[in-house]
Design an enzyme around this catalytic site. Structure first.
Site, mmCIF file in Angstrom:
data_model
loop_
_atom_site.group_PDB
_atom_site.id
_atom_site.type_symbol
_atom_site.label_atom_id
_atom_site.label_comp_id
_atom_site.label_asym_id
_atom_site.label_seq_id
_atom_site.Cartn_x
_atom_site.Cartn_y
_atom_site.Cartn_z
ATOM 1 N N SER A 241 0.854 -1.066 -0.048
ATOM 2 C CA SER A 241 -0.193 0.108 0.182
ATOM 3 C C SER A 241 0.773 1.138 -0.050
ATOM 4 O O SER A 241 2.007 1.200 -0.035
ATOM 5 C CB SER A 241 -0.997 0.043 1.281
ATOM 6 O OG SER A 241 -0.126 0.547 2.294
ATOM 7 N N LYS A 242 0.168 2.404 0.028
ATOM 8 C CA LYS A 242 0.854 3.629 0.018
ATOM 9 C C LYS A 242 1.938 3.732 1.083
ATOM 10 O O LYS A 242 2.919 4.547 0.920
ATOM 11 C CB LYS A 242 -0.219 4.593 -0.143
ATOM 12 C CG LYS A 242 0.290 6.347 -0.261
ATOM 13 C CD LYS A 242 0.045 6.433 -1.834
ATOM 14 C CE LYS A 242 0.632 7.889 -2.184
ATOM 15 N NZ LYS A 242 0.600 8.142 -3.631
#
Ligand code: GLU
Length: 470
Positions: A241-242
């Site tokens: 994820s980010k």
């Protein structure tokens, strides 16, 4: 390669950006299509009208294009196919393979809660299965009739043999009370209509596959082959994820990676060919086979991506790197056109940088005069005693007959000889004058790329600076 009959599809839900895991799924589909001479299709799964937006569709298509993925027919939009599903559901009802269910949400919720309280897996108890309810039975859903026992088995191309007992599933709802079909039904109808032969997707869909196989069976459709790809994790083992710094194709593009490098990196994340790390696009297409993919999760390793990126920056034709680099330069406001000058700039710069961003950040002085000189560099090289030398260089460069690297080299050699100094003594003041600092590509390349006029102007400015400094 001749048409093999292979048809694959990438089926993104446009509820966000193109996740790197999705990009890898798209890439594996695309490579398999290109490897076999088959067809690559796109299906936009936009039935979640609240979360699907045209902007996200655009971001996904742009991301795919950026990665070099193309497709062989206009994308199919699931939201525009609503009319295709009703007749199929009707057919299942007519054939007694599906039935209407009038159990209310409250009744079902109560049964589910009771199952949870008893620590049992909740499965619908088939109350309506044999009631033969007609269309005027009131608000209802439509459920598919499962066999009461037996096995659902298939051989996953990546994961190998998978089998589950039918008794683990219930007569699942294929159409909700507003009669809209559910996801697992729609996917089957679409994949069948699109002639998909291989469903290559993330293994987060593995639990959907038995349900979909049941729908294939009920509809009398031949199921495709399934290949479930392990997901991509961050180094901490969590889904990428980010938080890991970058998770979408857009993030990776922003960081300045070449699409050729991201492509190479993503393919290797779950597929290998001996211990070869670097592949040309042609090699990937020739060698990639979905049957050779491995089942363990891909762990994102940014250092490796960086290394691949640097290798690609060095090995691709300068014009290919330049084409990818151009947007980063323009983003910084540099006026630049593709062509021989830019290709040469790539050629002389690239070995020093790991990403397109780093390289774009460095070359400012090719597009604008240095705003100031680095303090330390100026103290050392643009001090008063050097003013005369810098002025002399300006005049010689202004008058040099051939403005080429060899001619400049010769001229420099002559000055060094006249003065009894080494090249550094003559090159460094020029470097600081032209770039503001002591780091640049080889000095003669820098001068030629900058052009005679700008070089001379900057040298004169630096000479004035030097003579006025203490
Ligand atoms: N739309 C699904 C997703 O984005 C893919 C479904 C499929 O490939 O069957 O995860």
């Amino acid at each position: 390669m001749s048409d093999s009959g292979v048809v694959v599809r990438f089926a993104p839900s446009p509820t966000g950006s193109l996740h790197i895991g999705g990009a890898r799924t798209a890439l594996y589909n695309w490579l398999y299509a290109r490897h076999t001479g088959g067809k690559m299709l796109l299906r936009i799964e936009d039935t979640d009208l609240e979360r699907s937006t045209p902007e996200n569709v655009q971001i996904i298509l742009d991301g795919l294009r950026w990665l070099g993925i193309d497709w062989d027919a206009p994308p199919v939009h699931q939201s525009q196919r609503v009319g295709h599903y009703r007749p199929l559901i009707q057919r299942l009802l007519d054939e007694g393979k599906a039935y209407r269910c009038v159990c209310s949400k409250e009744e079902l919720d109560a049964k589910r809660e009771a199952a949870i309280a008893d620590k049992r897996k909740y499965l619908y108890d088939r109350t309506c299965r044999d009631r033969n309810l007609g269309p005027d039975c009131g608000p209802h859903t439509i459920r598919i009739k499962l066999p009461l026992d037996g096995e659902i088995a298939f051989r996953d191309v990546i994961l190998g043999p998978i089998s589950m007992q039918v008794s683990e599933f219930d007569d699942w709802i294929i159409a909700r009370s507003d009669l809209t079909p559910v996801y697992n039904f729609v996917v089957v109808a679409d994949d069948h209509d699109m002639g998909v032969t291989h469903v290559i997707r993330g293994n987060d869909h593995l639990n959907n596959t038995p349900k979909q196989l049941i729908a294939y069976e009920a509809l009398g459709f031949t199921p495709p082959e399934f290949a479930h790809m392990p997901l991509t994790h961050g180094a901490d083992g969590k889904k990428l994820s980010k938080r890991h710094g970058a998770a979408s194709v857009t993030d990776f593009a922003k960081l300045g990676y070449l699409p050729q490098a991201v492509r190479n990196y993503l393919v290797r994340l779950g597929w290998s060919h001996g211990d070869q790390e670097l592949f040309t696009d042609g090699e990937l297409i020739a060698l990639f086979d979905i049957h050779d993919c491995n089942a363990s999760p891909g762990i994102m390793d940014l250092q490796k991506l960086e290394w691949i990126n640097q290798q690609k920056m060095m090995s691709l034709p300068p014009s290919s790197v330049a084409a990818e680099w151009l947007p980063y330069l323009r983003e910084r406001g540099y006026e630049v056109e593709p062509g021989a000058w830019l290709d040469r700039l790539v050629e002389v710069c690239r070995e020093r940088f790991k990403t397109l961003v780093e390289m774009a950040d460095h070359v400012r002085y090719f597009f604008a005069e240095p705003e100031s000189y680095d303090d330390k560099a100026a103290k050392k090289w643009l001090a008063a005693p050097n003013a005369e030398l810098i002025e002399l260089l300006a005049t010689r460069i202004e008058n040099i007959a051939a403005f080429t690297e060899p001619a400049l080299e010769e001229m420099y050699a002559k000055i060094c000889e006249e003065r009894g100094v080494g090249l550094g003594q003559v090159a460094q003041p020029v470097r600081v004058a032209l770039t503001g600092n002591t780091v640049s590509p080889p000095i003669f390349d820098t001068i030629v790329l900058l052009g005679r006029e700008k070089t001379v102007t900057r040298l004169r400015k630096a000479a004035a600076f030097a003579s006025s400094s203490g």
